[in-house]
Design an enzyme around this catalytic site. Sequence first.
Site, PDB file in Angstrom:
ATOM      1  N   ASP A 188       0.993  -1.091   0.049  1.00 43.76           N
ATOM      2  CA  ASP A 188       0.103   0.114   0.068  1.00 43.76           C
ATOM      3  C   ASP A 188       0.810   1.321  -0.106  1.00 43.76           C
ATOM      4  O   ASP A 188       2.073   1.213   0.140  1.00 43.76           O
ATOM      5  CB  ASP A 188      -0.886   0.002   1.352  1.00 43.76           C
ATOM      6  CG  ASP A 188      -1.853   1.065   1.218  1.00 43.76           C
ATOM      7  OD1 ASP A 188      -2.142   1.781   0.308  1.00 43.76           O
ATOM      8  OD2 ASP A 188      -2.233   1.790   2.405  1.00 43.76           O
ATOM      9  N   SER A 189       0.265   2.325  -0.057  1.00 42.08           N
ATOM     10  CA  SER A 189       0.880   3.702  -0.130  1.00 42.08           C
ATOM     11  C   SER A 189       1.555   3.795   1.306  1.00 42.08           C
ATOM     12  O   SER A 189       2.446   4.953   1.444  1.00 42.08           O
ATOM     13  CB  SER A 189       0.017   4.737  -0.491  1.00 42.08           C
ATOM     14  OG  SER A 189      -1.005   4.821   0.076  1.00 42.08           O
ATOM     15  N   TYR A 208      -0.861   8.291  -2.615  1.00 44.35           N
ATOM     16  CA  TYR A 208      -1.363   7.692  -4.205  1.00 44.35           C
ATOM     17  C   TYR A 208      -2.420   8.503  -5.061  1.00 44.35           C
ATOM     18  O   TYR A 208      -2.211   8.797  -6.182  1.00 44.35           O
ATOM     19  CB  TYR A 208      -1.397   6.380  -4.210  1.00 44.35           C
ATOM     20  CG  TYR A 208      -0.163   5.379  -4.330  1.00 44.35           C
ATOM     21  CD1 TYR A 208       1.146   6.031  -4.029  1.00 44.35           C
ATOM     22  CD2 TYR A 208      -0.141   4.233  -4.573  1.00 44.35           C
ATOM     23  CE1 TYR A 208       2.024   5.065  -3.867  1.00 44.35           C
ATOM     24  CE2 TYR A 208       0.766   3.470  -4.542  1.00 44.35           C
ATOM     25  CZ  TYR A 208       2.329   3.791  -4.148  1.00 44.35           C
ATOM     26  OH  TYR A 208       3.247   3.083  -4.184  1.00 44.35           O
ATOM     27  N   GLY A 209      -3.394   8.815  -4.010  1.00 46.30           N
ATOM     28  CA  GLY A 209      -4.669   9.248  -4.602  1.00 46.30           C
ATOM     29  C   GLY A 209      -4.442  10.692  -5.581  1.00 46.30           C
ATOM     30  O   GLY A 209      -5.184  11.357  -6.504  1.00 46.30           O
ATOM     31  N   CYS A 239      -4.468  -1.589  -1.741  1.00 47.91           N
ATOM     32  CA  CYS A 239      -4.631  -0.032  -2.083  1.00 47.91           C
ATOM     33  C   CYS A 239      -5.402   0.130  -3.124  1.00 47.91           C
ATOM     34  O   CYS A 239      -5.247  -0.480  -4.426  1.00 47.91           O
ATOM     35  CB  CYS A 239      -3.057   0.355  -2.489  1.00 47.91           C
ATOM     36  SG  CYS A 239      -3.156   2.166  -2.980  1.00 47.91           S
ATOM     37  N   ASN A 240      -6.550   0.941  -2.770  1.00 43.18           N
ATOM     38  CA  ASN A 240      -7.682   1.125  -3.756  1.00 43.18           C
ATOM     39  C   ASN A 240      -7.129   1.992  -5.012  1.00 43.18           C
ATOM     40  O   ASN A 240      -7.488   1.530  -6.221  1.00 43.18           O
ATOM     41  CB  ASN A 240      -8.612   1.917  -3.308  1.00 43.18           C
ATOM     42  CG  ASN A 240      -9.602   0.985  -2.626  1.00 43.18           C
ATOM     43  OD1 ASN A 240     -10.651   0.375  -2.663  1.00 43.18           O
ATOM     44  ND2 ASN A 240      -9.056   0.740  -1.128  1.00 43.18           N
ATOM     45  N   THR A 241      -6.163   2.752  -4.760  1.00 41.49           N
ATOM     46  CA  THR A 241      -5.789   3.915  -5.942  1.00 41.49           C
ATOM     47  C   THR A 241      -4.734   3.068  -6.586  1.00 41.49           C
ATOM     48  O   THR A 241      -4.888   3.123  -8.184  1.00 41.49           O
ATOM     49  CB  THR A 241      -5.024   4.961  -5.134  1.00 41.49           C
ATOM     50  OG1 THR A 241      -5.784   5.623  -4.433  1.00 41.49           O
ATOM     51  CG2 THR A 241      -4.540   5.793  -6.459  1.00 41.49           C
ATOM     52  N   GLU A 265      -2.522   9.563   7.842  1.00 42.98           N
ATOM     53  CA  GLU A 265      -0.998   9.570   8.059  1.00 42.98           C
ATOM     54  C   GLU A 265      -0.530  10.398   9.119  1.00 42.98           C
ATOM     55  O   GLU A 265       0.456  10.123   9.558  1.00 42.98           O
ATOM     56  CB  GLU A 265      -0.465   9.644   6.726  1.00 42.98           C
ATOM     57  CG  GLU A 265      -0.847   8.582   5.693  1.00 42.98           C
ATOM     58  CD  GLU A 265      -0.047   7.357   5.806  1.00 42.98           C
ATOM     59  OE1 GLU A 265       0.960   7.415   6.558  1.00 42.98           O
ATOM     60  OE2 GLU A 265      -0.563   6.247   5.102  1.00 42.98           O
ATOM     61  N   CYS A 282     -10.956   3.050   0.262  1.00 45.83           N
ATOM     62  CA  CYS A 282      -9.742   3.372   0.518  1.00 45.83           C
ATOM     63  C   CYS A 282      -9.152   2.489   1.835  1.00 45.83           C
ATOM     64  O   CYS A 282      -9.968   2.690   2.622  1.00 45.83           O
ATOM     65  CB  CYS A 282      -9.063   4.609   0.575  1.00 45.83           C
ATOM     66  SG  CYS A 282      -7.742   5.108   1.133  1.00 45.83           S
ATOM     67  N   THR A 283      -8.256   1.622   1.700  1.00 42.56           N
ATOM     68  CA  THR A 283      -7.785   0.851   2.847  1.00 42.56           C
ATOM     69  C   THR A 283      -7.316   1.685   3.995  1.00 42.56           C
ATOM     70  O   THR A 283      -7.365   1.060   5.128  1.00 42.56           O
ATOM     71  CB  THR A 283      -6.565  -0.103   2.593  1.00 42.56           C
ATOM     72  OG1 THR A 283      -5.613   0.555   1.809  1.00 42.56           O
ATOM     73  CG2 THR A 283      -7.314  -1.268   1.458  1.00 42.56           C
ATOM     74  N   HIS A 284      -7.122   2.883   3.866  1.00 41.19           N
ATOM     75  CA  HIS A 284      -6.914   3.836   5.168  1.00 41.19           C
ATOM     76  C   HIS A 284      -8.223   4.142   5.833  1.00 41.19           C
ATOM     77  O   HIS A 284      -8.471   3.990   7.217  1.00 41.19           O
ATOM     78  CB  HIS A 284      -6.568   5.230   4.810  1.00 41.19           C
ATOM     79  CG  HIS A 284      -4.888   5.196   4.395  1.00 41.19           C
ATOM     80  ND1 HIS A 284      -4.496   4.646   3.310  1.00 41.19           N
ATOM     81  CD2 HIS A 284      -3.785   5.851   4.860  1.00 41.19           C
ATOM     82  CE1 HIS A 284      -3.226   4.881   3.058  1.00 41.19           C
ATOM     83  NE2 HIS A 284      -2.750   5.486   4.046  1.00 41.19           N
TER      84      HIS A 284
END
Length: 276
Positions: free
Chosen positions: A21-22, A53-54, A84-86, A164, A196-198
């Site tokens: 992931d980012s 990443y978005g 990561c969805n993006t 983040e 989004c996995t966040h």
Amino acid sequence: MKTKKQDYSHLSAKQPIGIFDSGVGGLTVAKEIKRLLPHEDLIYFGDTKHLPYGEKSKEAIIGYSTKISNFLLEQNCKAIVIACNTATANALNEVMESVAGKVPVIDVINPVAEKVSYEIHNNVGVIATKATVNSGLYKKSIRKHNKFIKVDELATPLLVPAIEEGFKNHPITHSIIYNYLSNAKLKNIETLILGCTHYPLLIDEIKQYYGNRVRVIDSPNIVANHLTIILDKYHLLNENNPKPTYKFYLSDITKNFEKISKKFFGKTIDLEHKVL
């Protein structure tokens, strides 16, 4: 044209699962994989140097994602989870080409879209990064399985930086969540996908906003279940590993990643700085 049958007979159940992931978001997926598959070794790559990443171009996201996927292959991983969805929305095909059928690749959008499509959902909302929303992949994937579902997508770019930076259960995130979820686009939804996995790191605050009016989808659980099915199908489940190892690579070491990874995986995690 017939699709080529996948052959993973060269892989062993003892090999680790690769996840990337980012940043910290993919840890929500990794945590669920750890819970469902407690005997698996995991290798996680968090590309914290390049997040979010978005906000990046499609070309940049493809570059990051293929490099990381190749790195995970070099680490002898038996499967790669794009947590990561993006990255899924912008680089899934390129990652698949790069991996060239050597290992199964699991993404975080298609398993969720398919599950939502076959359940009772009429009006579905998706909140995600700009790059994911711009790709339209959630809408395409859901409507591919069920053309009668109405899908509304909303870009929510401030959530990843807030997470983040460690602003969980904070007035800043409460304000951001309220402003986004009160958007007219999401007015009539019955179901919300956290695209989004966040975002599952804020699931309690999101559920608090809606009360019981809207069902919030637990994407990490769906993805981890899908991974389990794939590994089982190819006889790659590790069921005899009493002391699994968890290794984390970061392109930039951040305090927030250390804090969340330790919370999910214990105090003695193996964290290594790695720039690809």
